[in-house]
Design an enzyme around this catalytic site. Sequence first.
Site, short mmCIF file in Angstrom:
data_model
loop_
_atom_site.label_atom_id
_atom_site.label_comp_id
_atom_site.label_asym_id
_atom_site.label_seq_id
_atom_site.Cartn_x
_atom_site.Cartn_y
_atom_site.Cartn_z
N SER A 126 53.83 29.19 -19.60
CA SER A 126 53.92 30.08 -20.77
C SER A 126 52.97 29.62 -21.85
CB SER A 126 55.36 30.01 -21.29
OG SER A 126 55.45 30.58 -22.57
N TYR A 150 62.66 24.54 -24.45
CA TYR A 150 62.16 25.48 -23.42
C TYR A 150 60.68 25.21 -23.15
CZ TYR A 150 60.04 29.65 -21.45
OH TYR A 150 59.29 30.49 -20.68
N LYS A 154 58.66 23.64 -19.71
CA LYS A 154 57.52 24.25 -18.99
C LYS A 154 56.39 23.24 -18.85
CE LYS A 154 59.08 28.08 -17.86
NZ LYS A 154 59.07 28.59 -16.51
N ARG A 232 50.58 38.82 -31.62
CA ARG A 232 50.75 38.29 -30.26
C ARG A 232 49.85 39.04 -29.29
NH1 ARG A 232 53.16 35.52 -33.21
NH2 ARG A 232 55.25 34.62 -33.03
N GLY A 297 60.58 28.66 -36.55
CA GLY A 297 59.80 28.27 -35.37
C GLY A 297 58.71 29.25 -35.00
P1 NAD Z 1 64.17 36.48 -16.03
O1 NAD Z 1 65.27 35.72 -16.67
O2 NAD Z 1 64.22 37.96 -16.04
O3 NAD Z 1 64.00 35.98 -14.52
C1 NAD Z 1 64.30 34.68 -14.10
C2 NAD Z 1 65.17 34.79 -12.85
O4 NAD Z 1 65.46 33.47 -12.38
C3 NAD Z 1 66.51 35.47 -13.10
O5 NAD Z 1 66.65 36.54 -12.19
C4 NAD Z 1 67.55 34.38 -12.87
O6 NAD Z 1 68.75 34.90 -12.33
C5 NAD Z 1 66.82 33.45 -11.93
N1 NAD Z 1 67.25 32.05 -12.00
C6 NAD Z 1 67.39 31.27 -13.10
N2 NAD Z 1 67.77 30.04 -12.76
C7 NAD Z 1 67.88 30.02 -11.41
C8 NAD Z 1 68.25 29.03 -10.46
N3 NAD Z 1 68.59 27.80 -10.81
N4 NAD Z 1 68.26 29.37 -9.14
C9 NAD Z 1 67.93 30.62 -8.76
N5 NAD Z 1 67.57 31.60 -9.61
C10 NAD Z 1 67.55 31.30 -10.92
O7 NAD Z 1 62.82 35.95 -16.69
P2 NAD Z 1 61.34 36.53 -16.58
O8 NAD Z 1 61.00 37.14 -17.89
O9 NAD Z 1 61.18 37.31 -15.34
O10 NAD Z 1 60.54 35.17 -16.48
C11 NAD Z 1 60.16 34.62 -15.24
C12 NAD Z 1 59.49 33.28 -15.48
O11 NAD Z 1 58.37 33.46 -16.35
C13 NAD Z 1 60.39 32.25 -16.18
O12 NAD Z 1 60.13 30.99 -15.59
C14 NAD Z 1 59.93 32.28 -17.62
O13 NAD Z 1 60.12 31.03 -18.25
C15 NAD Z 1 58.44 32.57 -17.46
N6 NAD Z 1 57.85 33.25 -18.63
C16 NAD Z 1 58.43 34.40 -19.11
C17 NAD Z 1 57.90 35.02 -20.24
C18 NAD Z 1 58.55 36.25 -20.82
O14 NAD Z 1 58.33 36.51 -22.01
N7 NAD Z 1 59.31 37.02 -20.08
C19 NAD Z 1 56.74 34.49 -20.84
C20 NAD Z 1 56.18 33.33 -20.31
C21 NAD Z 1 56.74 32.71 -19.19
C1 WQD Z 2 57.02 38.72 -30.99
C2 WQD Z 2 56.77 38.98 -32.47
C3 WQD Z 2 58.34 37.90 -33.93
C4 WQD Z 2 61.81 40.26 -32.58
C5 WQD Z 2 58.55 34.59 -26.89
C6 WQD Z 2 58.90 33.17 -26.48
C7 WQD Z 2 57.72 32.55 -25.79
C8 WQD Z 2 57.23 33.41 -24.62
C9 WQD Z 2 56.96 34.79 -25.09
C10 WQD Z 2 58.40 32.79 -22.62
C11 WQD Z 2 56.93 37.74 -33.35
C12 WQD Z 2 58.48 39.41 -34.04
C13 WQD Z 2 60.55 39.74 -32.75
C14 WQD Z 2 62.41 40.97 -33.67
C15 WQD Z 2 60.41 40.62 -34.96
N1 WQD Z 2 58.25 33.54 -23.60
N2 WQD Z 2 59.84 39.92 -33.90
N3 WQD Z 2 61.69 41.13 -34.82
O1 WQD Z 2 58.27 34.82 -30.15
O2 WQD Z 2 55.96 35.54 -29.37
O3 WQD Z 2 57.49 34.57 -27.80
O4 WQD Z 2 58.13 35.31 -25.74
O5 WQD Z 2 57.74 31.85 -22.28
O6 WQD Z 2 58.14 31.28 -25.35
O7 WQD Z 2 59.21 32.42 -27.65
O8 WQD Z 2 57.98 36.86 -28.65
O9 WQD Z 2 58.93 39.12 -28.60
O10 WQD Z 2 60.29 37.25 -29.61
O11 WQD Z 2 58.29 38.08 -30.83
O12 WQD Z 2 59.80 40.78 -36.02
O13 WQD Z 2 63.57 41.43 -33.59
O14 WQD Z 2 57.74 39.92 -32.96
O15 WQD Z 2 58.51 37.28 -35.18
O16 WQD Z 2 55.98 37.83 -34.37
P1 WQD Z 2 57.42 35.41 -29.11
P2 WQD Z 2 58.96 37.86 -29.37
#
Ligand code: NAD
Ligand code: WQD
Length: 341
Positions: A126, A150, A154, A232, A297
């Site tokens: 991430s 978190y 990662k 973003r 944060g």
């Molecule tokens: P999500 O929560 O929708 O999907 C994660 C899945 O993993 C879920 O279906 C959950 O049930 C499963 N899971 C969790 N722990 C488990 C375990 N111990 N064993 C088996 N299954 C398990 O999340 P997502 O948005 O699809 O994200 C997928 C990956 O991408 C995550 O690792 C997340 O950290 C990373 N990521 C997500 C974002 C985002 O904003 N969505 C951004 C950057 C990175």
């Molecule tokens: C986006 C923008 C908020 C909600 C998160 C995780 C990061 C990564 C990506 C997994 C920011 C603003 C949001 C609201 C708002 N995920 N906002 N009102 O914070 O960039 O990142 O997702 O790895 O680890 O922290 O995403 O969608 O929460 O926020 O004003 O109700 O929207 O302040 O500027 P963020 P977000």
Amino acid sequence: MNITILVTGAAGYIGSHTCFELLDRGYNVVAVDNLVNGNREALQRVKEVTGNDIHFFKADLRDASTLERIFEEQPIDAVIHFAGYKAVGESVEDPLLYYSNNVSASVTLLSVMKEYDIYNIVFSSSCTVYGKPESVPVKETDSMAPTNPYGRSKLMVEEILRDSYKALPSLSVSILRYFNPIGAHPSGRIGEDPDGIPNNLLPYVSRVAAGQLEELKIFGDNYDTHDGTGVRDYIHVMDLARAHISALEELLNGSGSNCKTYNLGTGKGYSVLDVVKAFEQVSNREVPYKITDRRPGDIDKTFADPTKANKQLGWTAQKELKEMCQDMWYWQQQNPNGYSN
Ligand code: NAD
Ligand code: WQD
């Protein structure tokens, strides 16, 4: 082609869209998910839309003996590892949950992979590993300083993968640092279905547009950005899914082992107000909002330099913000209660 990919976290948001793309390109999919945050219905719909089957195991990655059974039974060629928790606030309240589920589970997975001589892995990292970026756009070589458990979980898995790569000459690793994934499959059949009140901007905005939530709280309008609200790099989940195929193919077709890291973003930054405007246009609905305090944060702006992925993977994000909002809105309209329709 008879190549089988084990997808962990397959029933989640990004996992389910990537399963679609894998099946669409002719890969076999073995899906593992404990369904803590994923939905069986997501995989059911992926099967329906593609007309292909998925071999699904409801299992927890921390359960080594179940993983061993799956690796024993299935002819796995590579792993795409999505499973984990992703809520920043929850990770501050319960860090051990995050180190257990994100770090220990990944160690278990890697150990079982080694036991069964499976050496190709794509890992979901991430942009959060960078913390507050020193400059934008962010490059893969920029310094990393995650600001919450978190993000640190990662980064720890990234380090574990880099160390394992050094120790195991056959291992091939692709670390993908996603920026802000949004949108849904254009069919309106698969999308993001967060539990309860969403933490992230786009699911919140789409529920406000639908009238399910009253108004958006914009967390601060005095950031150092073009309109004062946070900026973003939003990326369409289907562009992200395609990037996983490119990364996987680089591992499968590459000569020798490798450990690569790629930023996945569009390279463009949009503010909260830009997103609200785009969403209002595509939905033809008003998105009422009020400005509130900053969220602790939060950073002012971040967006990717995706040049490395563009050049080395031959992948570029294609969908613009408008299309991301359109697909998100279509999903919201077709599934007002997510998968529990
Ligand atoms: P999500 O929560 O929708 O999907 C994660 C899945 O993993 C879920 O279906 C959950 O049930 C499963 N899971 C969790 N722990 C488990 C375990 N111990 N064993 C088996 N299954 C398990 O999340 P997502 O948005 O699809 O994200 C997928 C990956 O991408 C995550 O690792 C997340 O950290 C990373 N990521 C997500 C974002 C985002 O904003 N969505 C951004 C950057 C990175
Ligand atoms: C986006 C923008 C908020 C909600 C998160 C995780 C990061 C990564 C990506 C997994 C920011 C603003 C949001 C609201 C708002 N995920 N906002 N009102 O914070 O960039 O990142 O997702 O790895 O680890 O922290 O995403 O969608 O929460 O926020 O004003 O109700 O929207 O302040 O500027 P963020 P977000």
